[in-house]
Design an enzyme around this catalytic site. Structure first.
Site, PDB file in Angstrom:
ATOM      1  N   ARG A  43      -3.728 -21.872 -21.567  1.00 63.01           N
ATOM      2  CA  ARG A  43      -5.182 -21.858 -20.716  1.00 63.01           C
ATOM      3  C   ARG A  43      -5.278 -20.425 -19.932  1.00 63.01           C
ATOM      4  O   ARG A  43      -6.294 -19.748 -19.740  1.00 63.01           O
ATOM      5  CB  ARG A  43      -5.650 -22.911 -20.229  1.00 63.01           C
ATOM      6  N   HIS A  85      -4.916 -34.213 -26.388  1.00 63.79           N
ATOM      7  CA  HIS A  85      -4.223 -34.086 -27.699  1.00 63.79           C
ATOM      8  C   HIS A  85      -5.574 -33.860 -28.590  1.00 63.79           C
ATOM      9  O   HIS A  85      -5.656 -33.133 -29.617  1.00 63.79           O
ATOM     10  CB  HIS A  85      -3.465 -35.241 -27.942  1.00 63.79           C
ATOM     11  N   LYS A 103       4.112 -36.756 -28.897  1.00 60.24           N
ATOM     12  CA  LYS A 103       3.940 -38.136 -28.576  1.00 60.24           C
ATOM     13  C   LYS A 103       3.373 -38.419 -27.324  1.00 60.24           C
ATOM     14  O   LYS A 103       3.838 -37.514 -26.478  1.00 60.24           O
ATOM     15  CB  LYS A 103       5.263 -39.005 -29.020  1.00 60.24           C
ATOM     16  N   ASP A 180       3.852 -42.914 -22.178  1.00 57.63           N
ATOM     17  CA  ASP A 180       4.863 -41.728 -22.049  1.00 57.63           C
ATOM     18  C   ASP A 180       6.030 -42.134 -22.672  1.00 57.63           C
ATOM     19  O   ASP A 180       6.631 -41.092 -23.599  1.00 57.63           O
ATOM     20  CB  ASP A 180       5.191 -41.613 -20.560  1.00 57.63           C
TER      21      ASP A 180
END
Length: 328
Positions: A43, A85, A103, A180
């Site tokens: 960003r 995501h 993931k 996580d």
């Protein structure tokens, strides 16, 4: 680094300039056979420039849209925080990029269904970066598994104790143990069941979670003829071995089982299907194997992976989403 036959190397861009992105970049550019990372996007242009200087990349973009529009990039590895995501995958697919997403792929099954449909509609490959399924030792184990005596149980966990600050401990960022690290043992169980042709049921879920906070630990229990006790924690180091057991035998996936390299038979004399223990070490962190598998899928014009299929990603996401919704 060598290409696969005469196929050109897949040109990767990375969205997100954090630690996991650095690991992916190093592994791919040092060890992968089928691709190289050529671009980074963040960003902030300064963060992208710093990443590019550190890792020797020629292209640094200060926005994800610039990466999406880059003609130099064919595939994007999405390595941003969990809640971002889905939107970022969609952005890259709409721009014609293949996507490998760290993931958990997303944190809502409905989002995954929509993104898989979009990828198919556009003729693009979308996969979750479940690296454990791509390690050579795991591929060898899964090949042998149907030929072994029937397994009865699996025990595996993933737990560590990072400083209790940041995204892992923020419920607004879909932090917590289940999302996580819990997806790793759940994926292991799902893959074993798939290889053995066994149906799966929803697990019993126990969470260590205060109201309004993330789950600090999670336990997933599966019953039936092939049972499992699976754990996850972000406040405690858990055992790094995993055990797959049958009658009078156990396979021990030693060390960091989620980076499998050594799998040892323990018990009675092994059958002919287990001629020797599996020892297949990897270079670096092993993330090159998921990148090479992704490149192989593209080379064979596949829109899904035989190793990390959309359906298993969906199954694991569903277990976690439902467990967090109803877990105490």
């Amino acid at each position: 680094m060598q290409s696969q036959g005469t196929a050109p190397l897949l040109r990767w861009g990375i969205a997100g300039a954090g630690a996991i992105a650095r690991r992916f970049c190093r592994d791919v550019n040092q060890y992968a056979r089928g691709g190289r990372v050529v671009a980074i996007a963040a960003r902030d242009q300064g963060r992208a420039d710093e990443f590019a200087r550190e890792l020797g990349l020629g292209l640094a973009y200060g926005s994800y849209q610039a990466l999406a529009e880059s003609p130099e990039v064919e595939a994007v590895y999405v390595a941003v925080i969990h809640p971002e995501h889905a939107a970022l995958i969609r952005q890259m697919l709409l721009a014609g990029k293949h996507v490998l997403v760290e993931k958990p792929a997303v944190t809502r099954v409905a989002d995954w269904d929509a993104l898989v449909a979009l990828a198919h509609e556009r003729g693009l490959l979308l996969l979750e970066a479940m690296k454990v399924m791509c390690f050579p030792a795991m591929r060898a184990l899964l090949q042998r598994l149907p030929l072994l005596p029937a397994p009865r149980s699996l025990r595996a966990a993933f737990g560590s104790a990072p400083p209790p600050v940041g995204k892992l401990f923020d419920p607004a960022l879909d932090g917590g143990a289940a999302w996580d690290v819990g997806v790793y043992p759940l994926w292991l169980y799902a893959a074993f069941c798939e290889r053995l042709g066994l149906a799966t049921q929803a697990p019993e879920v126990v969470l260590d979670r205060a109201p309004g906070e993330v789950d600090l630990a999670a336990r997933f229990s599966f019953g039936g003829p092939f049972s499992a006790e699976l754990g996850a924690s972000i406040v405690e180091d858990l055992d790094r071995d995993a055990w797959l057991s049958g009658e009078a035998w156990t396979l021990v996936i030693e060390g960091k089982w989620w980076n499998p390299q050594h799998i040892r038979w323990q018990g009675d004399t092994p059958p002919a299907a287990w001629p020797a223990d599996i020892y297949l070490p990897v270079q670096g962190g092993g993330m090159q194997h998921e990148a090479d598998h992704f490149a192989d899928c593209l080379r064979h014009r596949l829109l899904d992976s035989p190793w990390v299929p959309h359906a298993l990603t969906r199954r694991v996401l569903g277990w976690v989403e439902a467990g967090l919704h109803r877990g105490g």
